[in-house]
Scaffold this active site. Structure first.
Site, PDB file in Angstrom:
ATOM      1  N   ASN A  99      10.053  72.192 -13.356  1.00  0.00           N
ATOM      2  CA  ASN A  99       9.092  72.653 -14.369  1.00  0.00           C
ATOM      3  C   ASN A  99       7.870  73.349 -13.777  1.00  0.00           C
ATOM      4  O   ASN A  99       7.151  74.047 -14.494  1.00  0.00           O
ATOM      5  CB  ASN A  99       8.634  71.452 -15.212  1.00  0.00           C
ATOM      6  CG  ASN A  99       7.567  71.824 -16.229  1.00  0.00           C
ATOM      7  OD1 ASN A  99       7.839  72.582 -17.157  1.00  0.00           O
ATOM      8  ND2 ASN A  99       6.352  71.321 -16.043  1.00  0.00           N
ATOM      9  N   TYR A 164       3.659  86.720 -11.385  1.00  0.00           N
ATOM     10  CA  TYR A 164       4.336  85.747 -12.251  1.00  0.00           C
ATOM     11  C   TYR A 164       5.662  86.317 -12.725  1.00  0.00           C
ATOM     12  O   TYR A 164       6.694  85.660 -12.670  1.00  0.00           O
ATOM     13  CB  TYR A 164       3.421  85.414 -13.430  1.00  0.00           C
ATOM     14  CG  TYR A 164       3.913  84.293 -14.320  1.00  0.00           C
ATOM     15  CD1 TYR A 164       3.755  82.957 -13.950  1.00  0.00           C
ATOM     16  CD2 TYR A 164       4.505  84.561 -15.555  1.00  0.00           C
ATOM     17  CE1 TYR A 164       4.190  81.923 -14.781  1.00  0.00           C
ATOM     18  CE2 TYR A 164       4.931  83.538 -16.393  1.00  0.00           C
ATOM     19  CZ  TYR A 164       4.769  82.220 -16.005  1.00  0.00           C
ATOM     20  OH  TYR A 164       5.199  81.204 -16.838  1.00  0.00           O
ATOM     21  N   SER A 167       8.103  86.424  -9.867  1.00  0.00           N
ATOM     22  CA  SER A 167       8.570  85.080  -9.493  1.00  0.00           C
ATOM     23  C   SER A 167       9.588  84.554 -10.495  1.00  0.00           C
ATOM     24  O   SER A 167      10.615  83.983 -10.120  1.00  0.00           O
ATOM     25  CB  SER A 167       7.385  84.115  -9.368  1.00  0.00           C
ATOM     26  OG  SER A 167       6.831  83.801 -10.639  1.00  0.00           O
TER      27      SER A 167
END
Ligand SMILES: NC(=O)c1ccc[n+]([C@@H]2O[C@H](COP(=O)([O-])OP(=O)(O)OC[C@H]3O[C@@H](n4cnc5c(N)ncnc54)[C@H](O)[C@@H]3O)[C@@H](O)[C@H]2O)c1
Length: 267
Positions: A99, A164, A167
């Site tokens: 997570n 982000y 990734s």
């Protein structure tokens, strides 16, 4: 309790959450797994946050077995420590739920700083991959296992947060790669792509960075979702529960949007 994960050993990495008025994805997933009979190892960098999740998990199911581990997943030995702790505690490893995700300091590609790029890729992609790699030998030995990676619809549609996006696009690619290379060993690997979810990470941190009230940002976010409202961490948790359970026995290599229809606009 309906027992959809009865007795399964589930490791939730990033099981704490940032403080705020709503529940985060990792905490909600941990609670949902507990309600369905999982045995849990909760992992987080922040000790207080993971202990708070332990309390909430115990409240959700008083008979749940739950262990915690405070570790930063970017540390060299963290992935091996996590898997060893799960096996020493419970003797097996059924579900790895990744997570952890960060995005602070991100920027469009022409303004993105080296250190921000390195940090976001290190946490969101490199460390996640290393956790998957550390779990695979035990799962192969068992001939069974589930890995669920929390990606984001930013992996397919976000143009102002370059590191982000890169990734999470890497997480999607890794997920498919792991799914294919481990299918014959009974290991299923999927990703969840949350859209705009009303968590402290999604709303409060972003509102603080923009210098606006959370309510103003929450309204703006809701207005961009086809369903007309943000999701909650329970929406992500319920998708994670399905993927972790035997109900998803023939589901692998999937990147599942949980986004109120937002990604349906792409393509
Ligand atoms: N909220 C949204 O709108 C949204 C949208 C898309 C994707 N996501 C994804 O959901 C996931 C997180 O959601 P959340 O609400 O649980 O966020 P959160 O930030 O509240 O919780 C993440 C937890 O990860 C921990 N963590 C961070 N770096 C770590 C590290 N190096 N080692 C160990 N633990 C670390 C944090 O301490 C925190 O407790 C992320 O992967 C994020 O990218 C969220």
């Amino acid at each position: 309790m309906t027992g959809r994960l009865d007795g399964k050993v589930c490791v939730v990495v990033g099981a704490g959450q940032q403080p705020g008025p709503t529940i985060g994805n990792g905490r909600a997933t941990s609670m949902r797994f507990a309600q369905e009979g999982a045995r849990l190892l909760l992992v987080d960098r922040v000790g207080d946050a993971v202990e708070r999740t332990r309390n909430d998990v115990t409240a959700a199911n008083t008979t749940t077995e739950v262990a915690t581990l405070t570790v930063d997943i970017t540390a060299d030995d963290a992935p091996d420590t996590i898997m060893r702790t799960a096996i020493e505690t419970y003797g097996r490893l059924d579900v790895l739920h990744n997570n952890v995700g960060i995005g602070a300091g991100d920027a469009p590609p022409h303004r993105l700083a080296d250190d921000v790029f390195d940090r976001i890729i290190d946490v969101n992609l490199r460390s996640l991959w290393r956790c998957c790699r550390a779990a695979i030998p035990q799962m192969r030995e068992q001939g069974a296992g589930v890995i669920t990676n929390i990606s984001s619809i930013a992996s397919v549609a976000a143009n102002h947060i370059a590191a982000y996006r890169m990734s999470k696009a890497g997480v999607d690619a890794l997920t498919r790669n792991l799914a294919v290379t481990n299918a014959k060993h009974g290991i299923r690997v999927n990703a969840i792509l949350p859209g705009l979810i009303d968590t402290p990470l999604g709303v409060d941190s972003a509102a603080a960075a923009l210098g606006i009230d959370r309510e103003v940002l929450a309204e703006r976010r809701a207005a961009t979702v086809p369903m007309g409202h943000q999701g909650t961490a329970w929406d992500v948790a319920n998708a994670a529960l399905f993927l972790a359970s035997d109900e998803a026995a023939f589901v692998t290599g999937v990147c599942l949007p949980v986004d109120g229809g937002q990604s349906a606009r792409v393509g």
